[in-house]
Write an enzyme that holds these catalytic residues in place. Sequence first.
Site, mmCIF file in Angstrom:
data_model
loop_
_atom_site.group_PDB
_atom_site.id
_atom_site.type_symbol
_atom_site.label_atom_id
_atom_site.label_comp_id
_atom_site.label_asym_id
_atom_site.label_seq_id
_atom_site.Cartn_x
_atom_site.Cartn_y
_atom_site.Cartn_z
ATOM 1 N N THR A 180 0.886 -1.148 0.000
ATOM 2 C CA THR A 180 0.000 0.000 0.000
ATOM 3 C C THR A 180 0.929 1.203 0.000
ATOM 4 O O THR A 180 2.086 1.073 0.375
ATOM 5 C CB THR A 180 -0.848 0.057 1.295
ATOM 6 N N THR A 229 -0.841 0.018 6.474
ATOM 7 C CA THR A 229 -0.397 -0.896 5.433
ATOM 8 C C THR A 229 -0.265 -2.281 6.039
ATOM 9 O O THR A 229 -0.172 -2.430 7.253
ATOM 10 C CB THR A 229 0.935 -0.428 4.816
#
Length: 317
Positions: A180, A229
């Site tokens: 991410t 993330t």
Amino acid sequence: MKSQVQPKLIIHGGAGSSLHGKGGLEAVRQSLHTVVEEVYALLLSGVTASVAVVQGCQMLEDDPRFNAGTGSVLQSDGQIRMSASLMDGTLRRFSGIINVSRVKNPIELAQFLQNSPDRVLSDFGSAELARELQLPSYNALTELRLQEWIQERQDNFKSTMAGVVAEPELVESSNSRRGTIGVVALDAYGSLAAGTSTGGKGFERIGRVSDSAMPAGNYATNHAGVSCTGIGEDIIDECLAPRIVVRVTDGMSLKDAMQRSFAEAHQNQRDLGAIALDVTGAIAWGKTSQVLLAAYHNGESIGDTLELPLETEVGFV
């Protein structure tokens, strides 16, 4: 307008298990530091936190090394579907886009939706919005991601997710990385914003929704901002970003909020990471994964988290 404060910035490019040596590490460090340098200069010039966050996310989306925008991973059917969200901490306004295809920068759609009465759109709505904005069709596929998918197809998609960083030497063993990108900024007026973007975890079931387009993975108030993330399902189960931000909003220090939240995540055997800022300018990061690809500007210099110890780690500046 509020009195001037020292801007602060932290970004991430994912979390995972390895950077496979100095080559990968130094390449990622250069990419992250370049983004931090450019976006921090914008903050010093007086742009708002939201504008800085969008610019940082765009730069990370445009870097094929990271799993967002160009370089996004392929899902089980060989298609790229991306998600992104933006939250303005001063307005306490969240906007997001889910499983959009054929656009260069999903964060731009999330930014547009900040001023829309309908602020989170799924795949069909995302496609319609892209047409409405007359965004050119864009193919985010890279050769490395295609080869990664072909290898996994031959193995009947035994890996649970694709590689967080797209490097030739990483395609061979990518089953334990997650990707991410995210940006959290404090601007010169004391306002906070957070943005997060992803190509998903790769090889997933069609229609799966990541945490990156939910408050669970991206959240900000006028007290703190967090971008997450890692494994999206773990982030959602912990409701990690708002858990940290609400604790700070309720009076806990960012340090205590991060330490408590990551102790809980570790106890629950989650695999994730997060970056955070609070309104005082405190910078923090945490991870239960082995590696967190984050970099920050503390007002004086740039630092990063690429060589942290392997165990659960929470750090502060």
